[in-house]
Enzyme design. Structure first.
Site, PDB file in Angstrom:
ATOM      1  N   ARG A   1      42.812  45.972   4.985  1.00 15.00           N
ATOM      2  CA  ARG A   1      42.690  44.608   5.507  1.00 15.00           C
ATOM      3  C   ARG A   1      43.699  44.354   6.615  1.00 15.00           C
ATOM      4  NH1 ARG A   1      42.907  39.663   1.327  1.00 15.00           N
ATOM      5  NH2 ARG A   1      45.106  40.221   1.285  1.00 15.00           N
TER       6      ARG A   1
ATOM      7  N   LYS B   1      44.376  37.854   7.945  1.00 16.61           N
ATOM      8  CA  LYS B   1      45.543  37.229   7.314  1.00 16.61           C
ATOM      9  C   LYS B   1      46.666  37.030   8.337  1.00 16.61           C
ATOM     10  CE  LYS B   1      47.556  37.356   2.685  1.00 16.61           C
ATOM     11  NZ  LYS B   1      46.841  36.167   2.172  1.00 16.61           N
TER      12      LYS B   1
ATOM     13  N   GLU C   1      37.376  27.725   1.605  1.00 16.72           N
ATOM     14  CA  GLU C   1      38.489  28.211   0.799  1.00 16.72           C
ATOM     15  C   GLU C   1      39.379  27.075   0.352  1.00 16.72           C
ATOM     16  OE1 GLU C   1      40.990  31.446   2.067  1.00 16.72           O
ATOM     17  OE2 GLU C   1      39.512  32.107   3.530  1.00 16.72           O
TER      18      GLU C   1
END
Length: 408
Positions: free
Chosen positions: A151, A253, A289
């Protein structure tokens, strides 16, 4: 081990699409479609490094260090989710030559950073989060560290940054945990939170990628993320502020994604809510989210979660919960989930590295409050999935999925 890493486009193309439904594998799958590091004992010399992948930066193994063997003197019974200064951190740099320097363990503490660094001026930075757990018989377990490495590589490409290879990332995580092993909480008292950081540390003035990058890993023992622990939290649906927009960076992220939710979160907490649930920025009716968690909605034996479509972070706990739920016989759907479905659900829960599984006791939307399970207990599905996943993470049941890595 070799890492097989596709291009950014290919990886995103493999993401779930709206309407995707998972059917019920009643037996453990033979393999999963992701890079796997098999459950095994680990020593520092057991991980050969090979330079592979889509980025040009290569990495070398970190130097050896002296391990502390004593146990930290902490009040393990009252461990919250906050920074506890530990002994060591890992650091390596990547300069204009395209190679990360030899990583090393240094005492935990401040770092030197130019005021004109890319991370400070233009937000060129990423972070990851994962955990280490102590088994009842002593050994330490990591949970799916290669998924965090992958990721980070995807996020680095989006942010125009070089990234460590999967091998270096995992090796650095292992070394950092072993160097700080006295800070891993006793079984059932918490976990060691691991925070890898990748930042543009080189000096820039005009808008451009930084000429130097720094990769750091530090750790801290933690308890529950929410003060409620494994108890229902209360969320408010936010319809004014948005976490991400199509074409943006919501699926990686990057550090800026988290600064942007602080205002809405602050307002919500001042009103007594635990956190904020965001809607999509286009239609303003589909779930996305919570500030730092993925969301799941339960109706009967069907578990639904918003599809990862470019604005939602592909959570590793989310991915793991989907597989665990399938193994328990649930039907899982990754698709657009409307706020109306949320209000009519039997049960709602959040997932994330920090929270693991957090049941939702109530949702408030446009002044209307809906409660689940009477707001007095944990939902049946939430409890079942939480117990199953944490039992795997802590080595309390056989890891038939090959998700844990044991450190010697």
């Amino acid at each position: 081990m070799e890492s097989r890493i596709a291009s950014h486009g290919a990886l995103l193309a493999a993401a779930p699409v709206a309407g995707r439904r998972h059917r019920l594998p009643l037996l453990p799958p033979a393999s999963l479609p992701s890079v796997q590091i098999q459950n095994r004992l680990y020593s520092l010399s057991s991980l050969p490094l090979k330079a592979r992948g889509v980025r040009r930066c290569e990495a070398s193994l970190a130097s050896d260090y002296t391990q502390a063997s004593e146990v930290a003197d902490l009040d393990w019974e009252n461990l919250g989710f906050g920074l506890v200064q530990t002994d060591f951190m890992y650091i390596t740099k990547c300069g204009p030559d395209g190679n990360f320097s030899e990583g090393e363990m240094v005492p935990f503490g401040p770092i030197s950073l130019s005021p004109s660094s890319g991370v400070l001026n233009y937000g060129q930075g990423l972070f990851e989060g994962l955990k280490a757990y102590r088994k009842t018989d002593g050994p330490i377990l990591l949970f799916r560290p290669e998924e965090n490495a992958l990721r980070m590589r995807i996020g680095a490409e989006r942010m125009c940054m070089p990234a460590p290879t999967v091998e270096q990332f995992v090796d650095a995580v292992k070394q950092t945990v072993l160097a700080n092993k006295r800070w891993v909480p006793p079984t059932g008292k918490g976990s060691l939170y691991i925070r890898p950081l990748l930042m543009g540390s080189g000096a820039v003035l005009g808008l451009a990628p930084a000429p130097e990058y720094t990769f750091i890993i530090f750790v801290s023992p933690v308890g529950n993320y929410f003060k409620e622990g494994l108890a229902p939290i209360n969320l408010i649906v936010e319809d004014k502020f948005h976490r991400a927009t199509p074409g943006g960076t919501g699926s990686v992220k990057t550090i800026g994604n988290y600064a942007s939710v602080l205002l809405a979160q602050k307002i919500a907490k001042e009103k007594g809510y635990s956190d904020v649930l965001y809607l999509d920025a286009v239609h303003k009716k589909y779930l996305e989210e919570v500030s730092s968690c993925n969301i799941f909605v339960v109706k009967g034996d069907v578990i639904s979660t918003p599809a990862v479509k470019g604005t939602i972070l592909p959570g590793i706990t989310r991915k793991s919960i989907i597989d665990v739920a399938l193994s328990k016989g649930f039907q899982v759907e990754e698709r657009l989930v409307s706020v109306d479905e949320l209000l009519e659900a039997d049960e709602v829960f959040c997932t994330g590295t920090a929270v693991v599984v957090s049941p939702v006791g109530s949702i408030t939307y446009q002044g209307k409050r809906v409660e689940y399970a009477g707001n007095k207990g944990v939902g049946v599905v939430s409890q079942q999935l939480y117990t199953s996943l944490t039992s795997l993470q802590m080595g309390q049941e056989e890891d038939w999925l090959g998700w844990t890595v044991q450190l010697n």
